[in-house]
Design a protein around this motif. Sequence first.
Motif, PDB file in Angstrom:
ATOM      1  N   ARG A 249       0.504  -1.297   0.267  1.00 19.01           N
ATOM      2  CA  ARG A 249      -0.300  -0.257  -0.318  1.00 19.01           C
ATOM      3  C   ARG A 249       1.058   1.541   0.103  1.00 19.01           C
ATOM      4  O   ARG A 249       0.402   2.323  -0.831  1.00 19.01           O
ATOM      5  CB  ARG A 249      -1.114   0.129   1.653  1.00 19.01           C
ATOM      6  CG  ARG A 249      -1.896   1.010   1.459  1.00 19.01           C
ATOM      7  CD  ARG A 249      -3.033   0.688   2.627  1.00 19.01           C
ATOM      8  NE  ARG A 249      -3.317  -0.585   2.042  1.00 19.01           N
ATOM      9  CZ  ARG A 249      -4.159  -1.708   3.002  1.00 19.01           C
ATOM     10  NH1 ARG A 249      -2.768  -1.699   3.923  1.00 19.01           N
ATOM     11  NH2 ARG A 249      -4.479  -2.306   2.178  1.00 19.01           N
TER      12      ARG A 249
ATOM     13  N   GLU B  58      -6.575 -11.923  -2.549  1.00 24.73           N
ATOM     14  CA  GLU B  58      -7.001 -10.610  -2.709  1.00 24.73           C
ATOM     15  C   GLU B  58      -6.759  -9.292  -1.453  1.00 24.73           C
ATOM     16  O   GLU B  58      -6.407  -7.725  -1.876  1.00 24.73           O
ATOM     17  CB  GLU B  58      -8.541 -10.570  -1.624  1.00 24.73           C
ATOM     18  CG  GLU B  58     -10.002  -9.953  -1.701  1.00 24.73           C
ATOM     19  CD  GLU B  58     -11.162 -10.328  -1.044  1.00 24.73           C
ATOM     20  OE1 GLU B  58     -11.895  -9.784  -1.088  1.00 24.73           O
ATOM     21  OE2 GLU B  58     -10.615 -11.811  -0.576  1.00 24.73           O
ATOM     22  N   ALA B  59      -6.021 -10.007  -0.810  1.00 26.08           N
ATOM     23  CA  ALA B  59      -5.715  -8.909  -0.099  1.00 26.08           C
ATOM     24  C   ALA B  59      -4.102  -8.265  -0.539  1.00 26.08           C
ATOM     25  O   ALA B  59      -4.618  -6.853  -0.332  1.00 26.08           O
ATOM     26  CB  ALA B  59      -4.905  -8.927   1.982  1.00 26.08           C
TER      27      ALA B  59
ATOM     28  N   GLN C 170      -5.839  -5.573  -3.202  1.00 26.11           N
ATOM     29  CA  GLN C 170      -6.514  -4.529  -2.549  1.00 26.11           C
ATOM     30  C   GLN C 170      -5.783  -3.343  -2.266  1.00 26.11           C
ATOM     31  O   GLN C 170      -5.862  -1.841  -2.120  1.00 26.11           O
ATOM     32  CB  GLN C 170      -7.733  -5.197  -1.588  1.00 26.11           C
ATOM     33  CG  GLN C 170      -9.020  -5.826  -1.816  1.00 26.11           C
ATOM     34  CD  GLN C 170      -9.688  -6.344  -0.537  1.00 26.11           C
ATOM     35  OE1 GLN C 170      -9.825  -5.827   0.805  1.00 26.11           O
ATOM     36  NE2 GLN C 170     -10.949  -6.599  -0.516  1.00 26.11           N
ATOM     37  N   ALA C 171      -4.401  -3.698  -1.858  1.00 25.42           N
ATOM     38  CA  ALA C 171      -3.108  -3.237  -1.392  1.00 25.42           C
ATOM     39  C   ALA C 171      -3.416  -2.374  -2.593  1.00 25.42           C
ATOM     40  O   ALA C 171      -1.991  -1.217  -2.210  1.00 25.42           O
ATOM     41  CB  ALA C 171      -2.798  -3.355  -0.699  1.00 25.42           C
TER      42      ALA C 171
END
Length: 242
Positions: A90, A113-114, A117-118
């Motif tokens: 991120r 997914e993590a 999404q980051a």
Amino acid sequence: MTEQDRIGEEEFPTWRVTLPNRPLTGLTVLVVEDSRIASEAVRLLCLRSGARIRRADSIRAALRHLQTYRPGAVIVDMGLPDGNGADMIRAIAGALPRVPVILGISGDPDNREAAMQAGADGFLVKPIESLAVFQQAILSALPLEARPQGLRLLPDDVIAADPVALRADLSHAADALSQADDTEAIEYIARFLAGVARSAHDRMLEDAATALARDHAEGRALAMDLARISGLVQDRLAAVRI
């Protein structure tokens, strides 16, 4: 000035594919990975693809690298000793100018997914052994103008686990197990060993690491889990020949 601000101080170098048989020639890859066996696999994959590699074994070390070096791609393990890989992704994805290619990696496919999404551009599941899969993950994340033009032969090379790197990881795990006295340490050991076991194709060790993680999450007593996994690590250390 924050660490994230420093990432964006200078422009990242432009780069494009020039050699079809070594499509990553000229690209610098920063791999943020605490496992030696996983980072050695990435090193060999980069070498056979023509890329240069730099390694950081923690978020802190990676941020120091990014203050000085401007890689064309960053590959981030989702479970690092000083934090969550998603937080690292991120921070890099949110900095300007943005690193051209950001990939997440993990032995657990559920972390995809993590990572995405980051802000990751792609995701690789450990063990990373296929040269074709590795190259495609990076090339597919590049801007269209930097990708290879025309047909490209896909290599069928497979990278085997390195015994020296495996021994280093097992020694690290043994040291960590001898000092495991808090929640974060046990979580880290279980995650780290599960990834090492997958890279080494060691199902018994992977199952033991998974059981430790499960029982810890469910608040169960861990003495038997820790004794079992410590014994397995010592057995593997004795068996690894270098």
